[in-house]
Design a protein around this motif. Structure first.
Motif, PDB file in Angstrom:
ATOM      1  N   GLU A 232       0.831  -1.204   0.000  1.00  0.00           N
ATOM      2  CA  GLU A 232       0.000   0.000   0.000  1.00  0.00           C
ATOM      3  C   GLU A 232       0.871   1.262   0.000  1.00  0.00           C
ATOM      4  OE1 GLU A 232      -3.927  -1.649   2.453  1.00  0.00           O
ATOM      5  OE2 GLU A 232      -2.206  -0.786   3.536  1.00  0.00           O
ATOM      6  N   TYR A 233       1.943   1.215   0.791  1.00  0.00           N
ATOM      7  CA  TYR A 233       2.847   2.365   0.862  1.00  0.00           C
ATOM      8  C   TYR A 233       3.518   2.617  -0.481  1.00  0.00           C
ATOM      9  CZ  TYR A 233       6.991   5.126   2.020  1.00  0.00           C
ATOM     10  OH  TYR A 233       7.981   6.094   2.041  1.00  0.00           O
ATOM     11  N   MET A 234       3.970   1.551  -1.117  1.00  0.00           N
ATOM     12  CA  MET A 234       4.641   1.711  -2.415  1.00  0.00           C
ATOM     13  C   MET A 234       3.668   2.236  -3.466  1.00  0.00           C
ATOM     14  SD  MET A 234       7.796   1.310  -2.302  1.00  0.00           S
ATOM     15  CE  MET A 234       8.733   1.067  -0.785  1.00  0.00           C
ATOM     16  N   ALA A 235       2.459   1.733  -3.468  1.00  0.00           N
ATOM     17  CA  ALA A 235       1.457   2.196  -4.439  1.00  0.00           C
ATOM     18  C   ALA A 235       1.169   3.685  -4.237  1.00  0.00           C
ATOM     19  CB  ALA A 235       0.183   1.378  -4.302  1.00  0.00           C
ATOM     20  N   ARG A 236       1.075   4.113  -2.970  1.00  0.00           N
ATOM     21  CA  ARG A 236       0.801   5.523  -2.663  1.00  0.00           C
ATOM     22  C   ARG A 236       1.990   6.401  -3.064  1.00  0.00           C
ATOM     23  NH1 ARG A 236       1.496   8.704   2.028  1.00  0.00           N
ATOM     24  NH2 ARG A 236       2.146   6.890   3.270  1.00  0.00           N
ATOM     25  N   THR A 237       3.208   5.916  -2.815  1.00  0.00           N
ATOM     26  CA  THR A 237       4.401   6.692  -3.146  1.00  0.00           C
ATOM     27  C   THR A 237       4.558   6.848  -4.653  1.00  0.00           C
ATOM     28  OG1 THR A 237       5.477   5.869  -1.133  1.00  0.00           O
ATOM     29  CG2 THR A 237       6.889   6.861  -2.799  1.00  0.00           C
ATOM     30  N   VAL A 238       4.336   5.764  -5.392  1.00  0.00           N
ATOM     31  CA  VAL A 238       4.416   5.825  -6.856  1.00  0.00           C
ATOM     32  C   VAL A 238       3.387   6.812  -7.394  1.00  0.00           C
ATOM     33  CG1 VAL A 238       4.048   4.537  -8.994  1.00  0.00           C
ATOM     34  CG2 VAL A 238       5.390   3.521  -7.142  1.00  0.00           C
ATOM     35  N   LYS A 239       2.178   6.767  -6.845  1.00  0.00           N
ATOM     36  CA  LYS A 239       1.116   7.683  -7.279  1.00  0.00           C
ATOM     37  C   LYS A 239       1.501   9.135  -6.994  1.00  0.00           C
ATOM     38  CE  LYS A 239      -3.847   8.556  -6.817  1.00  0.00           C
ATOM     39  NZ  LYS A 239      -5.116   8.124  -6.149  1.00  0.00           N
ATOM     40  N   ILE A 255      10.374   6.255 -16.204  1.00  0.00           N
ATOM     41  CA  ILE A 255      11.743   6.236 -15.691  1.00  0.00           C
ATOM     42  C   ILE A 255      12.523   5.100 -16.354  1.00  0.00           C
ATOM     43  CG2 ILE A 255      13.195   6.023 -13.649  1.00  0.00           C
ATOM     44  CD1 ILE A 255      11.505   8.591 -13.783  1.00  0.00           C
ATOM     45  N   ASP A 256      13.590   5.483 -17.058  1.00  0.00           N
ATOM     46  CA  ASP A 256      14.418   4.503 -17.773  1.00  0.00           C
ATOM     47  C   ASP A 256      15.474   3.864 -16.883  1.00  0.00           C
ATOM     48  OD1 ASP A 256      13.578   5.022 -20.710  1.00  0.00           O
ATOM     49  OD2 ASP A 256      14.031   7.037 -19.947  1.00  0.00           O
ATOM     50  N   GLY A 271      12.650   2.330  -5.828  1.00  0.00           N
ATOM     51  CA  GLY A 271      13.229   2.501  -7.152  1.00  0.00           C
ATOM     52  C   GLY A 271      12.756   1.450  -8.136  1.00  0.00           C
ATOM     53  N   LEU A 272      12.637   0.220  -7.678  1.00  0.00           N
ATOM     54  CA  LEU A 272      12.178  -0.855  -8.548  1.00  0.00           C
ATOM     55  C   LEU A 272      10.716  -0.661  -8.943  1.00  0.00           C
ATOM     56  CD1 LEU A 272      13.998  -3.774  -6.723  1.00  0.00           C
ATOM     57  CD2 LEU A 272      14.427  -3.020  -9.070  1.00  0.00           C
ATOM     58  N   HIS A 273       9.918  -0.086  -8.069  1.00  0.00           N
ATOM     59  CA  HIS A 273       8.515   0.204  -8.393  1.00  0.00           C
ATOM     60  C   HIS A 273       8.389   1.416  -9.315  1.00  0.00           C
ATOM     61  CE1 HIS A 273       7.439  -2.540  -5.062  1.00  0.00           C
ATOM     62  NE2 HIS A 273       6.299  -2.647  -5.697  1.00  0.00           N
ATOM     63  N   PHE A 274       9.347   2.344  -9.239  1.00  0.00           N
ATOM     64  CA  PHE A 274       9.275   3.550 -10.071  1.00  0.00           C
ATOM     65  C   PHE A 274       9.578   3.270 -11.547  1.00  0.00           C
ATOM     66  CE2 PHE A 274      10.378   6.887  -6.538  1.00  0.00           C
ATOM     67  CZ  PHE A 274       9.114   6.705  -6.007  1.00  0.00           C
ATOM     68  N   LEU A 275      10.386   2.246 -11.813  1.00  0.00           N
ATOM     69  CA  LEU A 275      10.845   1.996 -13.182  1.00  0.00           C
ATOM     70  C   LEU A 275       9.709   1.600 -14.122  1.00  0.00           C
ATOM     71  CD1 LEU A 275      14.165   0.031 -12.585  1.00  0.00           C
ATOM     72  CD2 LEU A 275      13.945   2.148 -13.905  1.00  0.00           C
ATOM     73  N   LYS A 276       9.848   2.018 -15.364  1.00  0.00           N
ATOM     74  CA  LYS A 276       8.915   1.574 -16.393  1.00  0.00           C
ATOM     75  C   LYS A 276       9.330   0.179 -16.872  1.00  0.00           C
ATOM     76  CE  LYS A 276      11.105   3.624 -20.528  1.00  0.00           C
ATOM     77  NZ  LYS A 276      10.975   4.701 -21.537  1.00  0.00           N
ATOM     78  N   PRO A 277       8.496  -0.522 -17.617  1.00  0.00           N
ATOM     79  CA  PRO A 277       8.866  -1.845 -18.119  1.00  0.00           C
ATOM     80  C   PRO A 277      10.195  -1.824 -18.874  1.00  0.00           C
ATOM     81  CG  PRO A 277       6.536  -1.464 -18.467  1.00  0.00           C
ATOM     82  CD  PRO A 277       7.109  -0.162 -17.972  1.00  0.00           C
ATOM     83  N   SER A 300       7.515  -9.093 -13.744  1.00  0.00           N
ATOM     84  CA  SER A 300       6.377  -8.726 -14.602  1.00  0.00           C
ATOM     85  C   SER A 300       6.705  -7.553 -15.513  1.00  0.00           C
ATOM     86  CB  SER A 300       5.161  -8.387 -13.739  1.00  0.00           C
ATOM     87  OG  SER A 300       5.416  -7.254 -12.924  1.00  0.00           O
ATOM     88  N   LYS A 301       7.772  -6.798 -15.175  1.00  0.00           N
ATOM     89  CA  LYS A 301       8.180  -5.670 -16.020  1.00  0.00           C
ATOM     90  C   LYS A 301       9.532  -5.909 -16.697  1.00  0.00           C
ATOM     91  CE  LYS A 301       7.838  -2.288 -12.924  1.00  0.00           C
ATOM     92  NZ  LYS A 301       7.801  -0.879 -12.420  1.00  0.00           N
ATOM     93  N   GLU A 302      10.100  -7.094 -16.506  1.00  0.00           N
ATOM     94  CA  GLU A 302      11.427  -7.406 -17.037  1.00  0.00           C
ATOM     95  C   GLU A 302      12.460  -6.347 -16.648  1.00  0.00           C
ATOM     96  OE1 GLU A 302      11.577  -8.406 -21.183  1.00  0.00           O
ATOM     97  OE2 GLU A 302      10.539 -10.318 -20.861  1.00  0.00           O
ATOM     98  N   ILE A 303      12.423  -5.978 -15.378  1.00  0.00           N
ATOM     99  CA  ILE A 303      13.391  -5.017 -14.859  1.00  0.00           C
ATOM    100  C   ILE A 303      14.788  -5.654 -14.845  1.00  0.00           C
ATOM    101  CG2 ILE A 303      14.109  -3.723 -12.804  1.00  0.00           C
ATOM    102  CD1 ILE A 303      11.653  -2.595 -14.235  1.00  0.00           C
ATOM    103  N   GLN A 304      15.777  -4.885 -15.244  1.00  0.00           N
ATOM    104  CA  GLN A 304      17.156  -5.357 -15.217  1.00  0.00           C
ATOM    105  C   GLN A 304      17.839  -4.807 -13.961  1.00  0.00           C
ATOM    106  OE1 GLN A 304      19.141  -4.734 -19.105  1.00  0.00           O
ATOM    107  NE2 GLN A 304      17.109  -4.143 -19.839  1.00  0.00           N
ATOM    108  N   TYR A 305      18.130  -5.687 -13.017  1.00  0.00           N
ATOM    109  CA  TYR A 305      18.764  -5.291 -11.757  1.00  0.00           C
ATOM    110  C   TYR A 305      20.263  -5.561 -11.871  1.00  0.00           C
ATOM    111  CZ  TYR A 305      19.560  -4.840  -6.719  1.00  0.00           C
ATOM    112  OH  TYR A 305      20.009  -4.438  -5.479  1.00  0.00           O
TER     113      TYR A 305
END
Length: 372
Positions: A232-239, A255-256, A271-277, A300-305
């Motif tokens: 819930e916190y992450m969803a609110r922060t991203v919003k 965010i690239d 940061g991982l939640h902020f990134l676009k696919p 689900s977003k194929e994030i590259q860590y």
């Protein structure tokens, strides 16, 4: 300036022999040394992970962010630097023969020798320091020796943003943590053509400085509510990020690249939640060993860590070029200077985050020993 035989919080000044150089070495008279957080950590705690000062039976000399003047060079004709040249000193060098060194990743060398990192006892807070000739980098007369010393932390940022993060022109970048490394990441992203840079920190004073330094946008994350779940916190922060700064979850306004310099669990997750696919995340700050990451959201977003460690071939040269061309300003980050005999005050001020003058400290630089 060695830490006294592994005792935490204790430093002393000692006379030690001038190093003998080999055919491919140089001897540098150290003129300026920046204080790194790792110096303070060794001073206060005696270890960083497995690298413990107790492994150094004669104590360990601190310092690794340095510049100086070459005073002696080896006899091999392949040594190109000359006595009298002003150089930035790259303080870590691999064995040169292992698979990592030969593949161009000497920063990963199993046998790495790195200044002020146990079990190696040598650090650059001394009068003379020996290192391989190809690990000193001449600097132009237009650059100060203070700037030369700061090429080391800048190289950390350049390696993370350019080599590991593979930043591209017109990308949108978020940097977490506005300490010295975070500010250098911001400067590097700007120099390499980022379209938009958003600085994230919980300290408003640091965000204000980042905006003044590199014209960044800023985001101060909201506090987590008492009964709020992590999701819930992450969803609110991203919003909130989207609503306040017009960031979008996809497309050209997404965010690239995230450059994470804090090492803090909430920032990594955020940061991982902020990134676009298909976005890229680079971990630069050293965090706790048991940090958890939201693997499901990443997949689900194929994030590259990715992770970044120190710097490798070509990084110092690029860092020096960016400063020489006026694309990165290091002078604005050098806020406090200290005499060699007052080095302990530099550590104390760095730990406190401000000098005796009451002003915020970003980077402290210690002079070399006085002339004999």
């Amino acid at each position: 300036m060695p830490a006294e035989h592994g005792k935490t919080g204790v430093v002393s000044y000692e006379e030690r022999p001038i190093p003998e150089i080999g055919p491919m070495d140089v001897l540098v008279e150290v003129k300026k040394t920046g204080v790194c957080g790792s110096d303070v950590h060794y001073w206060q705690h005696g270890a960083i992970g497995p690298f413990a000062v107790s492994l150094c039976p004669n104590g360990m000399c601190l310092g690794h962010e340095s510049s100086g003047i070459v005073v002696k060079v080896g006899s091999d004709e392949k040594v190109k630097v000359k006595p009298g040249q002003r150089v930035a000193m790259e303080p870590g060098f691999g064995c040169g023969v292992c698979s990592d060194c030969k593949s161009g990743r000497y920063e990963l060398c199993e046998f790495m020798t790195f200044a002020a990192t146990p079990p190696f006892e040598g650090g650059t807070l001394c009068r003379y320091f020996k290192l391989p000739a190809d690990f000193v980098h001449p600097i132009a007369d237009s650059l100060t020796l203070e700037e030369g010393a700061m090429m080391e932390p800048l190289s950390v940022a350049v390696h993370a943003a350019a080599k590991i993060g593979q930043i591209k022109v017109n990308e949108n970048v978020i940097v977490f943590g506005c300490g010295p490394v975070g500010l250098l990441l911001i400067a590097t992203a700007k120099a390499l053509g980022a379209r938009r840079i958003i600085a994230v920190d919980i300290n408003q004073e640091r965000l204000t400085f980042a905006k003044r330094y590199a014209n960044t946008e800023s985001f101060q994350p909201p506090s987590k509510n008492e009964n709020e779940s992590q999701d819930e916190y992450m969803a609110r922060t991203v919003k909130e990020l989207h609503n306040t700064l017009g960031v979008e979850s996809r497309g050209i306004n997404g965010i690239d690249l995230v450059l994470e310099a804090s090492g803090a669990q909430p920032c990594i997750t955020m940061g991982l939640h902020f990134l676009k696919p298909a976005g890229r995340f680079v971990q630069v700050g050293m965090g706790r060993p048991d940090i958890q990451i939201p693997v499901g959201a990443m997949m689900s977003k194929e994030i590259q860590y990715r992770t970044s460690f120190r710097y490798g071939p070509g990084t110092y040269a690029l860092a020096i070029d960016l400063v020489s061309q006026g694309k990165i300003d290091l002078k604005a980050l050098h806020t406090h200077s200290f005499a060699y005999n007052d080095a302990l005050s530099a550590f104390e001020a760095t730990k406190a985050g401000k000098g005796k003058d009451g002003k915020s400290l970003i980077k402290a630089v210690i002079d070399g020993p006085e002339e004999l």
